[in-house]
Design a protein around this motif. Structure first.
Motif, PDB file in Angstrom:
ATOM      1  N   THR A  11       0.851  -1.191   0.000  1.00 21.19           N
ATOM      2  CA  THR A  11       0.000   0.000   0.000  1.00 21.19           C
ATOM      3  C   THR A  11       0.889   1.243   0.000  1.00 21.19           C
ATOM      4  OG1 THR A  11      -0.085   0.071   2.408  1.00 21.19           O
ATOM      5  CG2 THR A  11      -1.817  -1.214   1.289  1.00 21.19           C
ATOM      6  N   ALA A  20      -4.974  -6.210   2.618  1.00 23.36           N
ATOM      7  CA  ALA A  20      -5.168  -4.765   2.493  1.00 23.36           C
ATOM      8  C   ALA A  20      -5.308  -4.328   1.036  1.00 23.36           C
ATOM      9  CB  ALA A  20      -4.004  -4.021   3.146  1.00 23.36           C
ATOM     10  N   ILE A  21      -5.127  -5.278   0.120  1.00 24.94           N
ATOM     11  CA  ILE A  21      -5.120  -4.946  -1.309  1.00 24.94           C
ATOM     12  C   ILE A  21      -6.213  -5.724  -2.027  1.00 24.94           C
ATOM     13  CG2 ILE A  21      -3.727  -5.133  -3.412  1.00 24.94           C
ATOM     14  CD1 ILE A  21      -1.290  -4.758  -1.396  1.00 24.94           C
ATOM     15  N   HIS A 141      -0.137   0.112  -4.370  1.00 26.08           N
ATOM     16  CA  HIS A 141      -1.581   0.293  -4.557  1.00 26.08           C
ATOM     17  C   HIS A 141      -2.046   1.577  -3.877  1.00 26.08           C
ATOM     18  CE1 HIS A 141      -2.333  -3.779  -6.178  1.00 26.08           C
ATOM     19  NE2 HIS A 141      -1.179  -4.014  -5.575  1.00 26.08           N
ATOM     20  N   THR A 143      -3.863   2.767  -1.705  1.00 23.48           N
ATOM     21  CA  THR A 143      -4.602   2.444  -0.488  1.00 23.48           C
ATOM     22  C   THR A 143      -3.729   2.769   0.711  1.00 23.48           C
ATOM     23  OG1 THR A 143      -5.693   0.592  -1.612  1.00 23.48           O
ATOM     24  CG2 THR A 143      -5.708   0.539   0.784  1.00 23.48           C
ATOM     25  N   ALA A 145      -3.356   1.502   4.493  1.00 19.40           N
ATOM     26  CA  ALA A 145      -3.805   0.435   5.384  1.00 19.40           C
ATOM     27  C   ALA A 145      -3.778   0.874   6.849  1.00 19.40           C
ATOM     28  CB  ALA A 145      -2.942  -0.801   5.196  1.00 19.40           C
TER      29      ALA A 145
END
Length: 182
Positions: A11, A20-21, A141, A143, A145
């Motif tokens: 992330t 988390a992905i 990614h 994102t 986390a």
């Protein structure tokens, strides 16, 4: 000498927990192409058991989307080497690697072929310490986390890298490949 390539999904805040992905078809296609560049996979026990649980046939009907099947077939068919001092046996087209990690991996790299592919967190840390990884790929990614395992925490020395390619995926993830500066 065949190269040892490492790839991991992370992330933006550096978490490398696969939960988390969100996987998608393009990401799996990318990783399938990565694995196709290798003669064998090198895993630690945790990654081996996680991959075996997810991709060793027979999979539960409907357990994964159809677009995951090429990746599942590729990883199922691949020769695997498992670094573990606790695993009693590995029977998913796998061979246990024990003893001196550096010597064992050097021997695998000297074997003829197009490459080795490693995943996970702890084993790549040990391989980076030994200077045995020839290529790093970080698929970052979009994102955050906020928690979870991170990469290379506690690495005892700097590993200077140079960017050799960059690929932006439709999801907004970016796959960046690096080689160590030698």
């Amino acid at each position: 000498m065949r190269p040892l390539r490492y790839s991991i999904n992370i992330t933006l805040d550096g978490c490398c927990d696969h939960r988390a992905i969100l996987p998608d078809e393009e990401l799996h296609r990318h990783h399938t192409e990565n694995i196709a560049q290798a003669d064998a996979l090198l895993f630690g026990r945790v990654t081996y058991e996680m991959m075996e649980a997810a991709f060793r046939p027979p999979a539960r009907t409907g357990a994964r989307p159809d677009w995951m099947e090429p990746f599942a077939r590729k990883i199922d068919a691949a020769k695997k080497y498992v670094v573990s001092s606790t695993l009693g046996r590995a029977d998913w087209n796998a061979e246990l690697v024990r003893g001196d990690l550096g010597k064992a991996v050097q021997q695998l790299k000297r074997a003829p072929g197009k490459g080795l592919f490693v995943g996970g967190v702890k084993l790549p840390m040990a391989l980076a310490e030994l200077g045995l990884i020839d290529e790093y790929e970080f698929v970052v990614h979009p994102t955050l986390a906020g928690q979870g395992p991170t990469l290379f925490a506690g690495l005892s020395k700097h590993v200077d890298l140079k960017l050799v390619s960059l690929l932006e995926l439709g999801s907004g993830a970016v796959a960046m490949r690096y080689e160590p500066r030698r």
